[in-house]
Design a protein around this motif. Structure first.
Motif, PDB file in Angstrom:
ATOM      1  N   VAL A 349       0.849  -1.197   0.000  1.00  0.00           N
ATOM      2  CA  VAL A 349       0.000   0.000   0.000  1.00  0.00           C
ATOM      3  C   VAL A 349       0.878   1.238   0.000  1.00  0.00           C
ATOM      4  CG1 VAL A 349      -1.855   1.243   1.181  1.00  0.00           C
ATOM      5  CG2 VAL A 349      -1.742  -1.264   1.333  1.00  0.00           C
ATOM      6  N   ASN A 350       0.575   2.179  -0.851  1.00  0.00           N
ATOM      7  CA  ASN A 350       1.324   3.433  -0.897  1.00  0.00           C
ATOM      8  C   ASN A 350       0.725   4.387   0.140  1.00  0.00           C
ATOM      9  OD1 ASN A 350       2.927   5.560  -1.532  1.00  0.00           O
ATOM     10  ND2 ASN A 350       2.299   5.707  -3.684  1.00  0.00           N
ATOM     11  N   TRP A 351       1.059   4.123   1.422  1.00  0.00           N
ATOM     12  CA  TRP A 351       0.458   4.845   2.530  1.00  0.00           C
ATOM     13  C   TRP A 351       0.710   6.341   2.484  1.00  0.00           C
ATOM     14  CZ3 TRP A 351      -2.802   1.913   5.115  1.00  0.00           C
ATOM     15  CH2 TRP A 351      -2.556   0.534   5.274  1.00  0.00           C
ATOM     16  N   ASP A 352       1.810   6.770   1.920  1.00  0.00           N
ATOM     17  CA  ASP A 352       2.209   8.173   1.986  1.00  0.00           C
ATOM     18  C   ASP A 352       1.493   9.078   0.990  1.00  0.00           C
ATOM     19  OD1 ASP A 352       4.089   7.635   3.987  1.00  0.00           O
ATOM     20  OD2 ASP A 352       5.535   6.968   2.486  1.00  0.00           O
ATOM     21  N   TYR A 353       0.848   8.501   0.003  1.00  0.00           N
ATOM     22  CA  TYR A 353       0.260   9.326  -1.051  1.00  0.00           C
ATOM     23  C   TYR A 353      -1.184   8.912  -1.364  1.00  0.00           C
ATOM     24  CZ  TYR A 353       5.083  10.776  -1.722  1.00  0.00           C
ATOM     25  OH  TYR A 353       6.345  11.258  -1.515  1.00  0.00           O
ATOM     26  N   PRO A 354      -2.092   9.155  -0.435  1.00  0.00           N
ATOM     27  CA  PRO A 354      -3.503   8.897  -0.749  1.00  0.00           C
ATOM     28  C   PRO A 354      -4.010   9.914  -1.769  1.00  0.00           C
ATOM     29  CG  PRO A 354      -3.329  10.020   1.359  1.00  0.00           C
ATOM     30  CD  PRO A 354      -1.920   9.717   0.926  1.00  0.00           C
ATOM     31  N   ASP A 355      -5.075   9.543  -2.513  1.00  0.00           N
ATOM     32  CA  ASP A 355      -5.655  10.506  -3.442  1.00  0.00           C
ATOM     33  C   ASP A 355      -6.561  11.472  -2.680  1.00  0.00           C
ATOM     34  OD1 ASP A 355      -8.026   9.204  -2.926  1.00  0.00           O
ATOM     35  OD2 ASP A 355      -8.271   8.367  -4.929  1.00  0.00           O
ATOM     36  N   GLU A 356      -7.249  12.329  -3.388  1.00  0.00           N
ATOM     37  CA  GLU A 356      -8.061  13.359  -2.751  1.00  0.00           C
ATOM     38  C   GLU A 356      -9.216  12.788  -1.937  1.00  0.00           C
ATOM     39  OE1 GLU A 356     -10.385  15.668  -5.625  1.00  0.00           O
ATOM     40  OE2 GLU A 356      -9.721  14.236  -7.167  1.00  0.00           O
ATOM     41  N   TYR A 357      -9.561  11.521  -2.196  1.00  0.00           N
ATOM     42  CA  TYR A 357     -10.658  10.884  -1.456  1.00  0.00           C
ATOM     43  C   TYR A 357     -10.139   9.961  -0.363  1.00  0.00           C
ATOM     44  CZ  TYR A 357     -13.153  12.517  -5.579  1.00  0.00           C
ATOM     45  OH  TYR A 357     -13.650  13.298  -6.580  1.00  0.00           O
ATOM     46  N   GLY A 358      -8.836   9.955  -0.143  1.00  0.00           N
ATOM     47  CA  GLY A 358      -8.264   9.112   0.893  1.00  0.00           C
ATOM     48  C   GLY A 358      -8.000   7.692   0.474  1.00  0.00           C
ATOM     49  N   ASN A 359      -8.040   7.419  -0.842  1.00  0.00           N
ATOM     50  CA  ASN A 359      -7.768   6.072  -1.340  1.00  0.00           C
ATOM     51  C   ASN A 359      -6.285   5.914  -1.665  1.00  0.00           C
ATOM     52  OD1 ASN A 359     -10.519   5.172  -1.333  1.00  0.00           O
ATOM     53  ND2 ASN A 359     -10.854   6.414  -3.173  1.00  0.00           N
ATOM     54  N   TYR A 360      -5.763   4.727  -1.405  1.00  0.00           N
ATOM     55  CA  TYR A 360      -4.346   4.447  -1.627  1.00  0.00           C
ATOM     56  C   TYR A 360      -4.137   3.568  -2.852  1.00  0.00           C
ATOM     57  CZ  TYR A 360      -4.179   5.802   3.325  1.00  0.00           C
ATOM     58  OH  TYR A 360      -4.312   6.464   4.510  1.00  0.00           O
ATOM     59  N   GLU A 361      -2.971   3.712  -3.451  1.00  0.00           N
ATOM     60  CA  GLU A 361      -2.578   2.764  -4.498  1.00  0.00           C
ATOM     61  C   GLU A 361      -2.215   1.434  -3.833  1.00  0.00           C
ATOM     62  OE1 GLU A 361       1.123   1.830  -7.507  1.00  0.00           O
ATOM     63  OE2 GLU A 361       0.778   3.919  -6.885  1.00  0.00           O
ATOM     64  N   HIS A 362      -2.675   0.327  -4.429  1.00  0.00           N
ATOM     65  CA  HIS A 362      -2.381  -1.019  -3.928  1.00  0.00           C
ATOM     66  C   HIS A 362      -1.682  -1.816  -5.032  1.00  0.00           C
ATOM     67  CE1 HIS A 362      -5.775   0.460  -1.560  1.00  0.00           C
ATOM     68  NE2 HIS A 362      -5.514  -0.446  -0.632  1.00  0.00           N
ATOM     69  N   ARG A 363      -0.714  -2.604  -4.623  1.00  0.00           N
ATOM     70  CA  ARG A 363      -0.060  -3.523  -5.552  1.00  0.00           C
ATOM     71  C   ARG A 363      -0.058  -4.920  -4.942  1.00  0.00           C
ATOM     72  NH1 ARG A 363       3.404  -1.681  -9.844  1.00  0.00           N
ATOM     73  NH2 ARG A 363       3.171   0.588 -10.101  1.00  0.00           N
ATOM     74  N   VAL A 364      -0.553  -5.866  -5.704  1.00  0.00           N
ATOM     75  CA  VAL A 364      -0.500  -7.256  -5.257  1.00  0.00           C
ATOM     76  C   VAL A 364       0.953  -7.710  -5.317  1.00  0.00           C
ATOM     77  CG1 VAL A 364      -1.218  -9.621  -5.720  1.00  0.00           C
ATOM     78  CG2 VAL A 364      -2.842  -7.727  -6.069  1.00  0.00           C
TER      79      VAL A 364
END
Length: 517
Positions: A349-364
């Motif tokens: 999870v890219n915890w440091d960079y959420p989008d404007e809605y608080g969603n994170y990038e995830h990589r399996v």
């Protein structure tokens, strides 16, 4: 070699030629003979119906006849717009072939010898009522006044016997039987040269593969699937894609025939007038018009993840990550039930960079697929696998077996937060909605490096993601594998469990770092 059936105008339409030497249907001139035979059967078909086949109908009819003659066991698909004459084309072709192939078998014993005792045809549809549509057209074609005149001709001299679900041409032996492709029907035991499955988009794949297609094994028979698009994948859809791919290969015949409303309108002005009125009423981009007349599969509305979407979310530069301790990861577990597998999915999870809605990038990062192991063994395999990652939280389906698994892992992994995810429809809907939202925004990515794609684990993941069907029941979203054998949704559930953790839990404290991807 002389042209068969060339004596008189009437003989061209109805008659059977004098028997020629067997060498007439062998050797280098086979294709010429085959085309000539097809031409003569088409003449009979036109005589039966009272009008020639339309330009867009003729290629399908000829391909069915060709496949029956050359025994190439073709799997022919026909995707035609509604009320375009699809059933009429198949009915005419079946009727003409049932009359002529057994008679021509006497003239061309090598080429058509298997039809000496008649042409055997099975007419199927997902339900008995649906199969009646095509079957009744065949009955109507063979019982019409024109057909009766043809059958009574001295050179044909045929008698039609109709008994319930079976049409029988008594003297030549041809048989046409109506049957259902319903999963609960017992239909094994018949033998056919040609099987037609109408409304194939709704047919059960297990019945098709296990019960119906083996009926053509001893005859090297031909399968013809006809239908229209829908919201979900099926064996019909997959066969269409296969036929399209095969047709691009040098020397391969086209086994897919697609006719949209514009193609029909070239030959039928009234059809064009009606469809244009429907376009005004429904809208050209409405689901109903796309499915019925434009022949567009709306898989994005009936499937969780289309092939295109799956490819777009794959990172071809990324391999499965066997170990990761630099930042906290989330884990989803779907415990095995009966024939399913226990699947563990690890996500960065890219915890440091959420989008404007608080969603994170995830990589399996990786998957663990456990099949055929007792639970005592599975617990320790899971713990050992997760020891290679900095686990922040684990999400497990609650209820039944999930409660037991969560309790045991809490003891074995006290350092990780364990979240019980409820399995009622309201909570499942939240998970699916969150997963679909992340996928639509491109915030879920999985490894797609060539070496990763070659693994069984990755192939199972892709298969289940692309198989998962999406339905709406009131306010609820339901995602599940299709109800066919060998279809599972364990990878899908496991991924959804992992992704939902970032919606339900607060962000862990993490050191600043650059993304490794």
């Amino acid at each position: 070699m002389g042209t068969p059936l060339d004596a008189t105008e009437r003989e061209l339409t109805l008659g059977v030629p004098e028997e020629e030497p067997e060498t007439a249907d062998t050797g280098a001139s086979d294709q010429v003979v085959i085309e000539d035979i097809i031409d003569k059967i088409i003449l009979v078909i036109d005589e039966l119906s009272g009008h020639p086949l339309r330009p867009y109908q003729l290629p399908l009819a000829r391909r069915i006849l060709e496949s029956l003659i050359i025994e190439d066991s073709a799997k022919i698909t026909a995707l035609w717009s509604r009320q375009s004459g699809k059933s009429e084309t198949v009915a005419d072709t079946v009727a003409g072939a049932a009359i002529m192939l057994p008679r021509l078998a006497k003239v061309f014993p090598t080429l058509l010898g298997k039809f000496r005792e008649g042409l055997w045809v099975g007419v199927f549809a997902p339900t008995d009522e649906m199969s009646e549509t095509l079957f009744s057209r065949i009955v109507g074609r063979l019982t019409s006044e024109r057909a009766q005149d043809i059958l009574a001709d001295p050179e044909i001299d045929e008698k039609l016997v109709a008994r319930g679900k079976v049409l029988h041409l008594k003297r030549c032996g041809s048989l046409i039987r109506k049957q259902t492709a319903h999963p609960k029907a017992m239909i094994e035991g018949q033998t056919y040269h040609l099987v037609v499955i109408d409304e194939a988009q709704a047919a059960d794949d297990k019945v098709l593969n296990k019960s119906i297609t083996p009926m053509m094994a001893s005859t090297a028979g031909t399968l013809c699937l006809t239908g229209t698009p829908t919201y979900t994948k099926s064996g019909f859809y997959e066969q269409i894609q296969k036929n399209k791919r095969e047709s691009t290969r040098k020397g391969r015949k086209s086994d897919h025939f697609q006719v949209d409303w514009k193609e029909v309108s070239k030959s039928v002005p009234r059809y064009k007038k009606f469809v244009q009125s429907e376009m005004d009423r429904l809208g050209e981009d409405s689901d109903e018009f796309k499915l019925s007349y434009r022949l567009i599969w709306l898989l994005d509305k009936g499937m969780l993840c289309t092939s295109d979407r799956f490819d777009s979310l794959g990172d071809v530069s990324m391999r499965a990550v066997q170990e990761w301790h630099r930042s906290p990861v989330v884990v989803g577990i779907d415990p095995a039930r009966k024939t399913d597998s226990t699947i563990v999915t690890v996500c960065w999870v890219n915890w440091d960079y959420p989008d404007e809605y608080g969603n994170y990038e995830h990589r399996v990062l990786n998957w663990l697929d456990l099949q055929g192991l007792d639970w005592e063994t599975q617990y320790y395999r899971i713990v050992e696998f997760l020891s290679h990652y900095n686990v922040f939280a684990i999400g497990i389906d609650a209820g039944g077996l999930g409660d037991v698994v969560a309790s045991r892992l809490r003891v074995l992994m006290p350092y990780a937060q364990m979240l019980d995810l409820k399995s009622d429809r309201t909570n499942q809907t939240k998970r699916w909605a969150h997963m679909m939202d992340l996928m639509s925004k491109g915030l879920v990515i999985w490894p797609a490096h060539a070496k990763t794609r070659s693994t069984k684990t990755w192939r199972r993941f892709r298969q289940q993601m692309e198989d998962a069907e999406l339905t709406y029941q009131g306010p609820h979203i339901i995602v599940a594998a299709p109800e066919v054998d060998a279809a599972h949704d364990d990878y899908v559930d496991s991924l959804a469990n992992a992704l939902f953790l970032t919606a339900e839990m607060t962000m862990p404290e993490a050191e600043m770092q650059n993304s490794p991807w």
